[in-house]
Design an enzyme around this catalytic site. Structure first.
Site, mmCIF file in Angstrom:
data_model
loop_
_atom_site.group_PDB
_atom_site.id
_atom_site.type_symbol
_atom_site.label_atom_id
_atom_site.label_comp_id
_atom_site.label_asym_id
_atom_site.label_seq_id
_atom_site.Cartn_x
_atom_site.Cartn_y
_atom_site.Cartn_z
ATOM 1 N N PRO A 135 -48.659 11.848 2.408
ATOM 2 C CA PRO A 135 -48.889 13.230 2.815
ATOM 3 C C PRO A 135 -50.374 13.560 2.720
ATOM 4 C CG PRO A 135 -47.907 13.153 0.633
ATOM 5 C CD PRO A 135 -47.895 11.750 1.154
ATOM 6 N N LYS A 136 -50.878 14.311 3.656
ATOM 7 C CA LYS A 136 -52.273 14.765 3.605
ATOM 8 C C LYS A 136 -52.292 16.068 2.797
ATOM 9 C CE LYS A 136 -56.385 15.411 6.474
ATOM 10 N NZ LYS A 136 -56.820 16.694 5.888
ATOM 11 N N VAL A 137 -52.485 15.928 1.513
ATOM 12 C CA VAL A 137 -52.391 17.062 0.593
ATOM 13 C C VAL A 137 -53.521 18.044 0.888
ATOM 14 C CG1 VAL A 137 -52.381 17.738 -1.824
ATOM 15 C CG2 VAL A 137 -51.314 15.576 -1.123
ATOM 16 N N ASP A 291 -51.301 19.348 5.163
ATOM 17 C CA ASP A 291 -51.686 19.690 6.528
ATOM 18 C C ASP A 291 -51.559 18.494 7.458
ATOM 19 O OD1 ASP A 291 -53.826 18.315 5.491
ATOM 20 O OD2 ASP A 291 -55.350 19.722 6.158
ATOM 21 N N GLY A 292 -50.692 17.542 7.093
ATOM 22 C CA GLY A 292 -50.428 16.402 7.950
ATOM 23 C C GLY A 292 -50.109 15.169 7.117
#
Length: 572
Positions: A135-137, A291-292
């Site tokens: 996950p793009k934290v 966010d991605g």
């Protein structure tokens, strides 16, 4: 991230939002803006200055002043227009380096892919290496340095080469171990994301909701208290000087207490698997905002070769935008069956939540008057309830204001347009569509397209003209033919068996419970209904003054009386 209210924005920021919203249009056209040299110089200078300020805020202070989608659109627009006017890139605004600490290994950042195909290409080129997705934290990046297994440095991302000294704060954050186990190497350098802890956070529903700003605020405090420190988590996304195999790195990080990294990093072999995790982390509960996703190679170059720019071995695939910039192409005013006027913004196509949005309803004429949107305006749109696009802000207004033909609301009401006339086609068509639907006479195979053909052919000008149409008249219509004509005619004929209650609903009677229409014998007495006055209708539960007035107007309207009489007559 929540944006500042429009009234708090600098006029130049509004200009930039205008420029960013035009980026999709620039991509669709090879034409350059028709500016004079002076106009081009002024606009490009303003755009370059604003982007430099955004970069300065992001890399020096960790502040994100605009959403990533707006920033990316602005960057693309700048590149396009620099090519148009042969303008060189301007230097960025210099940053104050006082009080900054150098990163032992550069923080690289990430390139962003714009869809499945771009990701498929990237993955295919790395098909001989193992790939992982994380996950793009959504937080703030940090470098942690452990010397002889003791935490000796914590540095904000800054410009990728140096950042702020966060060690005093880091030593109070429970998610950051102050000591590594004795089995750890003598020198460990970790790169990761400090995030704001959330309980059951669902990104698709809540967005980032100020998660990044919360961390910036906490880390900017003069002293970080226990309560503030407890709100901060850590996701380690890389160990630059660690073992080459990703699985080995993750196993050791997990053993040292960096549990998020080991739990959320997943091996993937194709785009579908990446897409699965992207959707899962977007729509399920997580302890942090995202966010991605980030896709990483198993192996990387030697850390000494890393530079503060997007690398080749890792990329980001952002979540679908929850808000998007759009340009209004036109404004339609749609007139419904009951005379309600619904303004609809026709947009140049824009992406929102993996969908292409081309129009947004404003709900009512009063709402359009509040927004006063016109063609050429730049707007921000968002999704309501994950599915319905809505207008969020009007960012800039084109000048001079384009003229629009706005319907007169006094002209349209529940009893207008019972027959076709010059300004009635839209409401008349809506009446016919309702009449044939399950709300009215439930005519199989008869819908809006059918009625439009009949209107275009001049066969229906009164609400019940279709009653007298013959198969021969129908089958000569374009793309109709004998079989379809026969089916349409059968549907028309079948309405003769419909009860009076269905006919009243089909002709536009205000909705009431069927029992309200019945006399003591359980029948519908039309004459009795036509004789009822306002107070008679209000005796029934759920019927207020407004509905009672509409019922009286319906049953005493001469055209409605004539239509009811015609409806009850024999069909040919």
């Amino acid at each position: 991230m929540r944006r500042a209210p429009l009234q708090d924005c600098h006029p130049l920021a509004l200009l930039l939002l205008l420029l960013g919203s035009l980026a999709p249009l620039a991509a669709q056209s090879s034409e350059c803006p028709k500016w004079t040299s002076a106009q081009a110089h002024q606009t490009l200078d303003a755009l370059q200055t604003r982007i430099a300020r955004w970069d300065d805020a992001y890399y020096r202070r960790g502040e994100r002043l605009v959403e990533d989608s707006v920033y990316d659109q602005a960057r693309r627009t700048l590149t396009t227009w620099q090519a148009c006017f042969d303008s060189p890139a301007a230097p960025t605004v210099p940053m104050d380096d006082s009080g900054r600490v150098s990163h032992p290994i550069a923080q690289t950042g990430l390139a962003k892919l714009d869809g499945h195909q771009a990701l498929a290409t990237w993955m295919h080129r790395r098909r001989h290496d193992a790939l992982w997705v994380q996950p793009k934290v959504d937080g703030v990046a940090v470098t942690l340095v452990y010397t002889e297994r003791r935490l000796t440095a914590a540095i904000s991302r800054g410009d990728g080469l140096s950042g702020q000294d966060w060690l005093p704060h880091a030593q109070r954050i429970a998610a950051i171990p102050r000591q590594l186990p004795a089995s750890a190497p003598a020198r460990v350098i970790l790169q990761g994301e400090l995030y704001h802890r959330r309980r059951a956070h669902i990104q698709a529903e809540l967005g980032s909701d100020g998660a990044r700003s919360a961390i910036v605020g906490l880390m900017s405090r003069h002293e970080l208290d226990i309560d503030g420190a407890s709100q901060i988590g850590l996701f380690v996304w890389d160990w630059p000087n660690g073992p080459d195999p990703m699985q080995e790195r993750l196993a050791m990080l997990g053993a040292w207490g960096f549990a998020d990294s080991a739990y959320y990093s997943q091996p993937v072999v194709d785009v579908d698997e990446v897409g699965h995790w992207r959707q899962r982390w977007y729509r399920s509960e997580l302890p942090f905002a995202t966010d991605g996703v980030v896709i990483r190679q198993n192996t990387r170059p030697d850390a000494a070769d890393w530079r503060p720019r997007p690398p080749e071995w890792a990329v980001a695939w952002k979540h679908p935008a929850r808000r998007s910039l759009a340009v209004v192409r036109d404004v339609d005013f749609r007139i419904g069956r009951t005379g309600n006027i619904t303004p609809v913004l026709q947009l140049y196509p824009t992406q929102l939540d993996d969908r292409t949005i081309r129009h947004v309803s404003l709900g009512s004429l009063a709402q359009w008057r509040d927004w006063e949107v016109r063609p050429g305006d730049q707007v921000m749109i968002r999704l309501a309830g994950l599915t319905i696009p809505q207008l969020d802000e009007v960012l800039t207004r084109t000048a001079p204001r384009p003229a629009l033909s706005v319907p007169d609301p006094e002209r349209y009401h529940p009893l207008s347009c019972l027959r076709l006339s010059g300004d009635c086609e839209e409401q008349f068509l809506a009446r016919l569509t309702w009449l044939s639907s399950h709300h009215g006479l439930d005519m199989p195979g008869i819908g809006e397209g059918t009625w439009q053909r009949l209107i275009d052919a001049g066969l229906v000008e009164e609400l019940l003209d279709w009653q007298t149409l013959t198969p021969a008249q129908l089958e000569v219509l374009p793309e109709v033919g004998e079989t379809r004509a026969a089916n349409w005619h059968d549907s028309f004929q079948a309405t003769h068996e419909q009860p009076l209650g269905s006919w009243l609903a089909a002709l536009g009677m205000p909705p009431v419970a069927e029992s309200v229409l019945h006399d003591p014998d359980g029948r519908i007495n039309l004459a009795a209904l036509q004789a009822r006055e306002r107070h008679d209708w209000q005796r029934y539960p759920g019927i207020g003054a407004t509905t009672a007035d509409r019922l009286v107007a319906f049953f005493t309207h001469p055209e409605i009386e004539a239509l009811i009489a015609k409806a009850q007559g024999p069909l040919p």
